[in-house]
Every structure is written in C-alpha cells, then in structure tokens.
Scaffold this motif. Structure first.
Motif, short mmCIF file in Angstrom:
data_model
loop_
_atom_site.label_atom_id
_atom_site.label_comp_id
_atom_site.label_asym_id
_atom_site.label_seq_id
_atom_site.Cartn_x
_atom_site.Cartn_y
_atom_site.Cartn_z
N TYR A 56 0.85 -1.09 -0.12
CA TYR A 56 0.17 -0.04 0.03
C TYR A 56 0.94 1.16 0.12
CZ TYR A 56 -4.41 -2.72 0.79
OH TYR A 56 -5.54 -3.40 0.66
N ARG A 57 1.80 1.08 0.62
CA ARG A 57 2.80 2.26 0.71
C ARG A 57 3.64 2.62 -0.55
NH1 ARG A 57 4.55 5.47 4.34
NH2 ARG A 57 3.83 4.28 6.14
N LYS A 58 3.77 1.37 -1.09
CA LYS A 58 4.73 1.52 -2.28
C LYS A 58 3.94 2.03 -3.52
CE LYS A 58 7.64 -2.16 -1.43
NZ LYS A 58 8.21 -3.31 -2.22
N VAL A 59 2.80 0.94 -3.84
CA VAL A 59 1.96 1.20 -5.28
C VAL A 59 0.63 1.52 -4.93
CG1 VAL A 59 3.53 -0.33 -6.20
CG2 VAL A 59 1.51 -1.35 -5.26
N GLY A 60 0.10 1.52 -3.71
CA GLY A 60 -1.25 1.78 -3.45
C GLY A 60 -2.16 0.68 -3.66
N GLU A 61 -3.22 0.66 -3.32
CA GLU A 61 -4.33 -0.62 -3.47
C GLU A 61 -4.51 -0.68 -4.97
OE1 GLU A 61 -8.48 -2.35 -1.90
OE2 GLU A 61 -8.16 -0.09 -1.56
N PRO A 107 -6.99 3.94 -2.31
CA PRO A 107 -6.24 4.79 -2.98
C PRO A 107 -6.22 6.14 -2.65
CG PRO A 107 -7.93 3.41 -4.46
CD PRO A 107 -8.10 3.06 -2.74
N ASP A 108 -7.06 6.70 -1.82
CA ASP A 108 -7.18 8.08 -1.52
C ASP A 108 -6.47 8.20 0.03
OD1 ASP A 108 -9.29 6.65 -0.14
OD2 ASP A 108 -10.48 8.38 -0.41
N ALA A 109 -5.75 7.27 0.74
CA ALA A 109 -5.57 7.28 2.00
C ALA A 109 -4.40 8.35 2.02
CB ALA A 109 -4.81 5.88 2.33
N ASP A 110 -4.23 8.84 3.21
CA ASP A 110 -3.27 10.08 3.77
C ASP A 110 -2.24 9.45 4.25
OD1 ASP A 110 -4.51 10.07 5.88
OD2 ASP A 110 -5.54 12.01 5.74
N GLU A 111 -1.19 10.15 4.58
CA GLU A 111 -0.17 9.82 5.63
C GLU A 111 -0.61 9.48 6.80
OE1 GLU A 111 3.15 8.11 6.19
OE2 GLU A 111 2.84 8.86 4.26
N ALA A 112 -1.48 10.20 7.34
CA ALA A 112 -2.05 9.96 8.66
C ALA A 112 -2.73 8.48 8.93
CB ALA A 112 -2.98 11.13 9.13
N GLN A 113 -3.38 8.05 7.82
CA GLN A 113 -4.03 6.93 7.73
C GLN A 113 -3.05 5.81 7.66
OE1 GLN A 113 -6.73 7.91 4.50
NE2 GLN A 113 -8.53 7.28 5.72
N ARG A 114 -1.91 5.85 7.09
CA ARG A 114 -0.66 4.93 6.80
C ARG A 114 -0.25 4.99 8.30
NH1 ARG A 114 -0.42 7.69 1.73
NH2 ARG A 114 -0.91 6.27 -0.02
N ALA A 115 0.03 6.15 8.68
CA ALA A 115 0.74 6.06 10.05
C ALA A 115 0.00 5.48 11.22
CB ALA A 115 1.05 7.58 10.57
N ALA A 116 -1.15 5.55 11.05
CA ALA A 116 -2.34 4.90 12.14
C ALA A 116 -2.11 3.32 12.10
CB ALA A 116 -3.69 5.40 11.97
N ALA A 117 -2.12 2.95 10.68
CA ALA A 117 -2.25 1.62 10.41
C ALA A 117 -0.76 1.07 10.92
CB ALA A 117 -2.11 1.23 9.13
N GLU A 118 0.27 1.46 10.56
CA GLU A 118 1.83 1.28 11.04
C GLU A 118 1.72 1.02 12.49
OE1 GLU A 118 5.21 -0.32 10.89
OE2 GLU A 118 4.15 -0.06 9.27
N THR A 119 1.35 2.16 13.26
CA THR A 119 1.21 2.18 14.64
C THR A 119 0.48 1.06 15.23
OG1 THR A 119 1.56 4.86 14.64
CG2 THR A 119 0.72 3.36 16.97
N ALA A 120 -0.83 0.78 14.83
CA ALA A 120 -1.48 -0.27 15.11
C ALA A 120 -0.77 -1.53 15.12
CB ALA A 120 -2.95 -0.17 14.43
#
Length: 139
Positions: A56-61, A107-120
């Motif tokens: 998801y981080r590299k190429v997105g959904e 596809p429209d996820a922002d960095e805050a959503q990615r960070a939340a997923a990584e933190t979880a």
C-alpha cells in the motif's frame, strides 16, 4: 499384615506419582501446542500484514495486483481467525484494529491513515511478543 499394608501403600503411592506425572506432562504438551499454534498464526498475520502495508505504501491499492492482494488478505484473515480463537482479548482487539486500519487504506489514503495503520501494527507485534513470552527487541 504390616508388610501387605506397606506394599499396598507403596503401590498406591506409585500410582499417584505416575498419574501426577502423566497429568503434568499432558499440561506441558497442551501449553506447548497452544504456544506453537499462536506462534504460527502470529507469524502468518504479521507477515501478510507487513506485506500489505508495504505494498500500500509503495504502489497503493490500485497499483497492486488484485489477485495477489486478495491472496494476502485471505492469509491475513485466516491467521486472524486463529488468533481470535486462541489469544487474549487484548491481542484479538489489536489484531482487529490492524485489520480495520489496513482495510481503510484505499487509493485516497493519506499519510495519517498510513501512520495509524503502522502504529496499530507495531502495537500488535509488541502484544504478540508479550503473549508468546518473546523478548522485547524494540525496548
């Protein structure tokens, strides 16, 4: 008569010791089996989730091969089911949080959503280490 009583007592004591030993061995084997099952599910869940987060981080959904994405999500869900059956309520809750955050990454996820997923994800890994009795490598 005294010898017969002593022999009977000795036999009874031997039976109690054998039964106790068998019971302890069965408990030890069950505990080991349970840990092995938890470990197997944890490795599968962590591996599949880490792969999906990286993709998801590299190429997105939308950039992912959808069959590949579906296969990894299925693997993740299978491991999550095992964790749900065998692990503590805290571990299950964290695994559910990771899945929820991961599924929100579109596809429209922002960095805050990615960070939340990584933190979880990191919280779940720490909890799995605690539950499995593994050393805390990250402090």
């Amino acid at each position: 008569m005294g010898n017969l009583a002593a022999a009977g007592f000795g036999a009874l004591a031997s039976l109690v010791v054998v039964a106790l030993g068998a019971w302890l061995q069965a408990r030890r084997e069950r505990r080991q089996w349970l840990r092995d099952q938890k470990l197997r599910a944890a490795v599968e869940y962590v591996t599949s989730t880490r792969y999906l987060l990286s993709q998801y981080r590299k190429v997105g959904e939308l950039g992912m091969d959808q069959d590949d994405r579906r296969e990894w999500r299925n693997r993740m869900q299978g491991a999550r089911s095992t964790l749900s059956l065998l692990c503590s309520a805290r571990t299950v809750s964290l695994a559910n949080d990771v899945a929820r955050d991961l599924y929100r990454l579109g596809p429209d996820a922002d960095e805050a959503q990615r960070a939340a997923a990584e933190t979880a994800f990191q919280q779940l890994v720490r909890q799995l280490r605690r539950e499995l009795g593994s050393p805390q490598l990250d402090g």
